[in-house]
Design an enzyme around this catalytic site. Structure first.
Site, PDB file in Angstrom:
ATOM      1  N   ASN A  22      44.500  22.615 -35.191  1.00  0.00           N
ATOM      2  CA  ASN A  22      43.671  21.610 -35.856  1.00  0.00           C
ATOM      3  C   ASN A  22      42.275  22.202 -36.062  1.00  0.00           C
ATOM      4  O   ASN A  22      41.670  22.723 -35.119  1.00  0.00           O
ATOM      5  CB  ASN A  22      43.602  20.357 -34.978  1.00  0.00           C
ATOM      6  CG  ASN A  22      42.869  19.210 -35.638  1.00  0.00           C
ATOM      7  OD1 ASN A  22      42.080  19.402 -36.557  1.00  0.00           O
ATOM      8  ND2 ASN A  22      43.109  18.009 -35.154  1.00  0.00           N
TER       9      ASN A  22
ATOM     10  N   GLY B 171      47.912   5.627 -39.493  1.00  0.00           N
ATOM     11  CA  GLY B 171      46.823   6.508 -39.084  1.00  0.00           C
ATOM     12  C   GLY B 171      46.980   7.910 -39.627  1.00  0.00           C
ATOM     13  O   GLY B 171      46.228   8.811 -39.264  1.00  0.00           O
ATOM     14  N   SER B 172      47.938   8.107 -40.526  1.00  0.00           N
ATOM     15  CA  SER B 172      48.169   9.420 -41.125  1.00  0.00           C
ATOM     16  C   SER B 172      47.096   9.731 -42.162  1.00  0.00           C
ATOM     17  O   SER B 172      46.643   8.844 -42.881  1.00  0.00           O
ATOM     18  CB  SER B 172      49.547   9.448 -41.784  1.00  0.00           C
ATOM     19  OG  SER B 172      49.750  10.639 -42.499  1.00  0.00           O
ATOM     20  N   SER B 173      46.712  11.009 -42.251  1.00  0.00           N
ATOM     21  CA  SER B 173      45.674  11.395 -43.213  1.00  0.00           C
ATOM     22  C   SER B 173      46.108  12.529 -44.135  1.00  0.00           C
ATOM     23  O   SER B 173      45.363  12.912 -45.029  1.00  0.00           O
ATOM     24  CB  SER B 173      44.391  11.809 -42.475  1.00  0.00           C
ATOM     25  OG  SER B 173      44.641  12.907 -41.621  1.00  0.00           O
TER      26      SER B 173
ATOM     27  N   ASN C 193      45.679   5.689 -34.613  1.00  0.00           N
ATOM     28  CA  ASN C 193      46.931   6.385 -34.904  1.00  0.00           C
ATOM     29  C   ASN C 193      47.845   6.300 -33.678  1.00  0.00           C
ATOM     30  O   ASN C 193      47.660   5.445 -32.809  1.00  0.00           O
ATOM     31  CB  ASN C 193      46.667   7.829 -35.363  1.00  0.00           C
ATOM     32  CG  ASN C 193      46.121   8.719 -34.259  1.00  0.00           C
ATOM     33  OD1 ASN C 193      46.093   8.359 -33.081  1.00  0.00           O
ATOM     34  ND2 ASN C 193      45.687   9.909 -34.628  1.00  0.00           N
TER      35      ASN C 193
ATOM     36  N   HIS D 256      53.956  16.639 -40.822  1.00  0.00           N
ATOM     37  CA  HIS D 256      53.511  17.377 -39.644  1.00  0.00           C
ATOM     38  C   HIS D 256      53.540  16.467 -38.423  1.00  0.00           C
ATOM     39  O   HIS D 256      53.266  15.276 -38.510  1.00  0.00           O
ATOM     40  CB  HIS D 256      52.101  17.940 -39.844  1.00  0.00           C
ATOM     41  CG  HIS D 256      51.045  16.892 -39.998  1.00  0.00           C
ATOM     42  ND1 HIS D 256      50.910  16.118 -41.131  1.00  0.00           N
ATOM     43  CD2 HIS D 256      50.069  16.469 -39.148  1.00  0.00           C
ATOM     44  CE1 HIS D 256      49.903  15.276 -40.983  1.00  0.00           C
ATOM     45  NE2 HIS D 256      49.377  15.449 -39.782  1.00  0.00           N
TER      46      HIS D 256
ATOM     47  N   MET E 266      45.094   6.008 -25.610  1.00  0.00           N
ATOM     48  CA  MET E 266      43.997   6.933 -25.887  1.00  0.00           C
ATOM     49  C   MET E 266      43.267   6.478 -27.149  1.00  0.00           C
ATOM     50  O   MET E 266      43.814   6.532 -28.247  1.00  0.00           O
ATOM     51  CB  MET E 266      44.529   8.361 -26.022  1.00  0.00           C
ATOM     52  CG  MET E 266      45.053   8.914 -24.712  1.00  0.00           C
ATOM     53  SD  MET E 266      45.504  10.664 -24.784  1.00  0.00           S
ATOM     54  CE  MET E 266      47.071  10.592 -25.636  1.00  0.00           C
TER      55      MET E 266
END
Length: 325
Positions: free
Chosen positions: A92, A154-156, A277, A161, A284
């Site tokens: 990342n 919450g995917s961007s 997400n 992936h 978390m």
């Protein structure tokens, strides 16, 4: 077959990329909170610099460039993770957690597509490679794989992936408590997936076999499909009323359990207005401004309320035919 020394390879690549400025670790501070109403632990991370970044979930008029098509070589851990050409492993570029990695399909596949048996098995093998045979929840390094599927998850990024990150030390997600002392099983009409009836949002959990030797593609696929069958029931009436809305869900995987959470919104409503997400659904939470951090510290139950706003109501104790929306 996952290549040997994957953990060391990720570490070495991360150290070099950070040193040479190819990735930037987001400065953050974290604290553990406990919801007095549900007894759920939360790991709340405060990262104010992220408030300056544009919201990746907002649609733009132009088609975004695929960052995984030609990634920065300094971020590529391996071009061929399994030796079959299906997956590459990347770092990342803007991690909050060091060594946060991305399991990316080599060819473009849609992030809205279901996970395949190969996706699941590869993800599980990565967990085994990083974590080894250690299973002590408190003392060992534990890892989480998660998949944000659909626009409300919450995917961007559109390129398929899964994400891999180390879990906080001594942090116990509610799924651990839920699965404690329970053997692996597959759901039947008389044996529903596990749900914690203390939290407000729907989620479906299955414990996995203790021994990784007992875990294969078929087992993971059957677990995933059985959980998805429950999750997708939430969208039947919803899509009839609002057909423009797209099904979304989160998948969370550890060596101990697999969890699926149906999603209705990517962002919670007032008072917190949090982008959430998969990681939110194991406790978390990421916040970007101090006022929200103070609100959560004062009332940790706001997390549970936010998770419900982004999901669907808990159906613990109900059969699939009894679910209501």
């Amino acid at each position: 077959m996952i290549e040997e020394n994957l953990k060391q390879k990720i570490h070495d690549k991360f150290v070099a990329a950070k040193k040479n400025g190819h990735l930037k670790v987001t400065h953050a501070e974290s604290k553990k909170l406990k919801d007095p109403q549900t007894t759920t632990q939360y790991w709340v991370t405060f990262a104010p610099s992220l408030a300056l970044k544009p919201d990746a979930n907002k649609n733009s008029d132009s088609k975004a460039e695929d960052p995984f098509a030609n990634p920065d070589e300094e971020l590529v851990v391996t071009e061929d993770l399994n030796g079959d050409g299906e997956y590459k492993l990347l770092l990342n570029k803007f991690p909050v957690v060091p060594e946060h990695s991305l399991l990316v399909t080599s060819e473009f596949k849609d992030q809205r597509s279901a996970l395949t048996p190969s996706d699941l098995m590869t993800a599980y093998n990565v967990l085994c490679s990083l974590q080894g045979d250690k299973d002590d929840d408190v003392t060992c390094e534990r890892y989480l794989v998660f998949y944000n599927c659909g626009p409300h998850s919450g995917s961007s990024q559109d390129h398929k992936h899964l994400q891999i990150m180390q879990m906080p030390e001594k942090f116990i997600p509610f799924q651990d408590v839920l699965c404690n002392g329970k053997d692996h099983f597959l759901p039947t009409f008389n044996a529903e997936p596990l749900q914690d009836d203390k939290v407000s949002f729907a989620h479906f959990v299955l414990p996995l076999p203790e021994s990784s030797d007992q875990v294969d593609e078929d087992l993971l696929a059957m677990c995933y499909v059985s959980l998805m069958q429950r999750a997708l029931t939430f969208f039947q009436d919803w899509t009839n009323e609002s057909p423009e809305l797209t099904k979304s869900y989160n998948v969370l995987l550890t060596k101990k359990w697999i969890c699926v959470v149906p999603r209705s919104h990517a962002k919670s409503g007032p008072p917190l207005m949090l982008n959430i997400n998969s990681t939110g659904y194991c406790g978390m939470i990421l916040v970007k401004d101090r006022e929200k951090l103070e609100n959560l510290t004062e009332d940790p139950h706001l997390v549970d309320k936010s998770l419900l706003q982004c999901g669907f109501p808990n159906t613990a104790g109900q059969k699939p035919t009894e679910y209501h929306y």
